[in-house]
Design a protein around this motif. Structure first.
Motif, PDB file in Angstrom:
ATOM      1  N   LEU A 168      35.576 -34.368  -2.320  1.00  0.00           N
ATOM      2  CA  LEU A 168      34.592 -34.078  -3.006  1.00  0.00           C
ATOM      3  C   LEU A 168      35.773 -32.673  -3.224  1.00  0.00           C
ATOM      4  O   LEU A 168      35.482 -32.467  -4.370  1.00  0.00           O
ATOM      5  CB  LEU A 168      32.698 -34.332  -2.765  1.00  0.00           C
ATOM      6  CG  LEU A 168      32.522 -34.860  -3.338  1.00  0.00           C
ATOM      7  CD1 LEU A 168      31.403 -34.485  -2.094  1.00  0.00           C
ATOM      8  CD2 LEU A 168      32.055 -35.528  -4.984  1.00  0.00           C
ATOM      9  N   PHE A 169      35.405 -32.785  -1.724  1.00  0.00           N
ATOM     10  CA  PHE A 169      36.678 -30.755  -1.841  1.00  0.00           C
ATOM     11  C   PHE A 169      37.436 -30.184  -2.986  1.00  0.00           C
ATOM     12  O   PHE A 169      38.275 -29.623  -2.879  1.00  0.00           O
ATOM     13  CB  PHE A 169      36.465 -30.540  -0.467  1.00  0.00           C
ATOM     14  CG  PHE A 169      34.757 -29.680   0.122  1.00  0.00           C
ATOM     15  CD1 PHE A 169      33.857 -29.044  -0.403  1.00  0.00           C
ATOM     16  CD2 PHE A 169      34.585 -30.372   1.123  1.00  0.00           C
ATOM     17  CE1 PHE A 169      32.981 -28.599  -0.287  1.00  0.00           C
ATOM     18  CE2 PHE A 169      33.477 -30.031   2.066  1.00  0.00           C
ATOM     19  CZ  PHE A 169      32.610 -28.749   1.008  1.00  0.00           C
ATOM     20  N   GLU A 170      38.446 -31.676  -3.173  1.00  0.00           N
ATOM     21  CA  GLU A 170      39.560 -31.789  -3.856  1.00  0.00           C
ATOM     22  C   GLU A 170      39.485 -31.692  -5.153  1.00  0.00           C
ATOM     23  O   GLU A 170      40.681 -31.601  -5.750  1.00  0.00           O
ATOM     24  CB  GLU A 170      39.954 -33.159  -3.261  1.00  0.00           C
ATOM     25  CG  GLU A 170      41.261 -33.271  -2.084  1.00  0.00           C
ATOM     26  CD  GLU A 170      41.715 -34.611  -1.873  1.00  0.00           C
ATOM     27  OE1 GLU A 170      41.297 -35.860  -2.216  1.00  0.00           O
ATOM     28  OE2 GLU A 170      42.294 -35.109  -0.822  1.00  0.00           O
ATOM     29  N   ALA A 171      38.098 -31.525  -5.711  1.00  0.00           N
ATOM     30  CA  ALA A 171      38.259 -31.806  -6.615  1.00  0.00           C
ATOM     31  C   ALA A 171      37.438 -30.285  -7.389  1.00  0.00           C
ATOM     32  O   ALA A 171      37.213 -29.868  -8.540  1.00  0.00           O
ATOM     33  CB  ALA A 171      36.833 -32.708  -7.441  1.00  0.00           C
ATOM     34  N   ARG A 172      37.063 -29.681  -6.537  1.00  0.00           N
ATOM     35  CA  ARG A 172      37.075 -28.095  -6.506  1.00  0.00           C
ATOM     36  C   ARG A 172      35.976 -28.052  -7.640  1.00  0.00           C
ATOM     37  O   ARG A 172      35.676 -26.926  -7.903  1.00  0.00           O
ATOM     38  CB  ARG A 172      38.136 -27.969  -6.863  1.00  0.00           C
ATOM     39  CG  ARG A 172      39.202 -27.641  -5.989  1.00  0.00           C
ATOM     40  CD  ARG A 172      40.258 -26.948  -6.549  1.00  0.00           C
ATOM     41  NE  ARG A 172      40.517 -25.661  -6.668  1.00  0.00           N
ATOM     42  CZ  ARG A 172      40.626 -24.282  -5.042  1.00  0.00           C
ATOM     43  NH1 ARG A 172      40.987 -25.478  -4.524  1.00  0.00           N
ATOM     44  NH2 ARG A 172      40.268 -22.597  -4.386  1.00  0.00           N
ATOM     45  N   THR A 173      34.595 -28.959  -7.296  1.00  0.00           N
ATOM     46  CA  THR A 173      33.819 -28.320  -7.633  1.00  0.00           C
ATOM     47  C   THR A 173      32.388 -27.617  -7.037  1.00  0.00           C
ATOM     48  O   THR A 173      32.370 -29.022  -5.485  1.00  0.00           O
ATOM     49  CB  THR A 173      33.338 -29.611  -8.400  1.00  0.00           C
ATOM     50  OG1 THR A 173      33.911 -30.164  -8.958  1.00  0.00           O
ATOM     51  CG2 THR A 173      31.599 -29.657  -9.313  1.00  0.00           C
TER      52      THR A 173
END
Length: 270
Positions: free
Chosen positions: A130-135
């Protein structure tokens, strides 16, 4: 706007869904999409190449498949008992490669919602995806329930540096502006005079400042969480506190203490 709810445990499904509805109160026209997890968090956190995950002929025969089915049962139970005016809610099944599916769905969302279970490590692989999506990510305790049917009415912001540069503050603007009360929490080694206004958190935003000295008996994250809880906040907004990567911050001691001690919903962004 899309709110993505990622359910990692059936036991935390109600908390996830209630938090998504609370967040949606500040996002007119928002829709909610619900995703269960399939691939084990241990596989994802091991950082195996995505092509190494082999398709399953019948996911229901696996422990992950049974967990997903339990999550869906919990979702249906929530739908039967939910009495409020909910945004449109849609259940989605993941593909064979959970981290790719979650990341792709998260990149298309305005907000991702997760609940913290008893074992925080169980969701870490999903957190990384999820953090890799930067949302922006909203994390709530596993048994969290809303204090107000109309959303987050009291929002606290953990201020550890120039808040005007914080991605978390930018991401939190809909909830800051919809709240009836906004409190900025700043923890100092020595007590200093608080800023006279809340311009750092948003123009024309009325902000109360809560400035306290650092406690020697608590870790920083624990103290931030306890201060927010003592103030009666519904939502605590936190940034990366100077880290280059929120994944790095997630694994750090401050975040661990914050997640472990907080009984308040947390909005994180980077």
């Amino acid at each position: 706007m899309k709110i993505l709810v990622v359910i990692t445990q059936a036991e935390t499904a109600f908390a996830c869904l209630d938090a998504a509805v609370a967040a949606g109160a500040a996002l007119p026209g928002a829709t909610i999409e619900v995703l269960p997890t399939i691939v084990s968090a241990e596989d994802i956190i091991a950082a195996a190449p995505i092509e190494q995950f082999a398709p399953r002929s019948d996911p229901r025969d696996s422990s992950a498949g049974r967990r997903a089915a339990a999550c869906q049962d919990a979702f249906l139970a929530w739908r039967r008992t939910f009495a409020g005016d909910s945004p449109r809610v849609e259940w989605k099944n993941l593909g064979d490669h959970e981290d790719l599916s979650v990341r792709g769905e998260a990149e298309d969302a305005s907000l991702v919602v997760m609940a913290r279970g008893e074992n925080m490590d169980a969701g870490d692989g999903v957190h990384v995806a999820l953090f890799e999506a930067r949302t922006p990510l909203l994390i709530v305790p596993g048994e969290w329930r809303p204090r107000d049917a109309h959303g987050f009415r009291h929002v606290a912001v953990g201020v550890a540096y120039d808040a005007s540069e914080s991605a978390a503050v930018t991401a939190a603007q809909p909830w800051l502006r919809a709240a009836g009360r906004v409190t900025a929490i700043r923890i100092e080694e020595q007590l200093v005079t608080a800023p006279p206004d809340g311009e750092e958190l948003g123009k024309n935003l009325r902000v109360e400042w809560h400035v306290v000295t650092r406690r020697s008996d608590l870790e920083l994250g624990s103290q931030i969480a306890k201060e927010a809880s003592a103030l009666g906040a519904d939502l605590l907004v936190c940034g990366a506190y100077g880290h280059n990567s929120l994944v790095e911050w997630l694994r750090g001691s401050t975040t661990r203490d914050l997640l472990g001690a907080s009984d308040v919903a947390l909005l994180l962004a980077h």
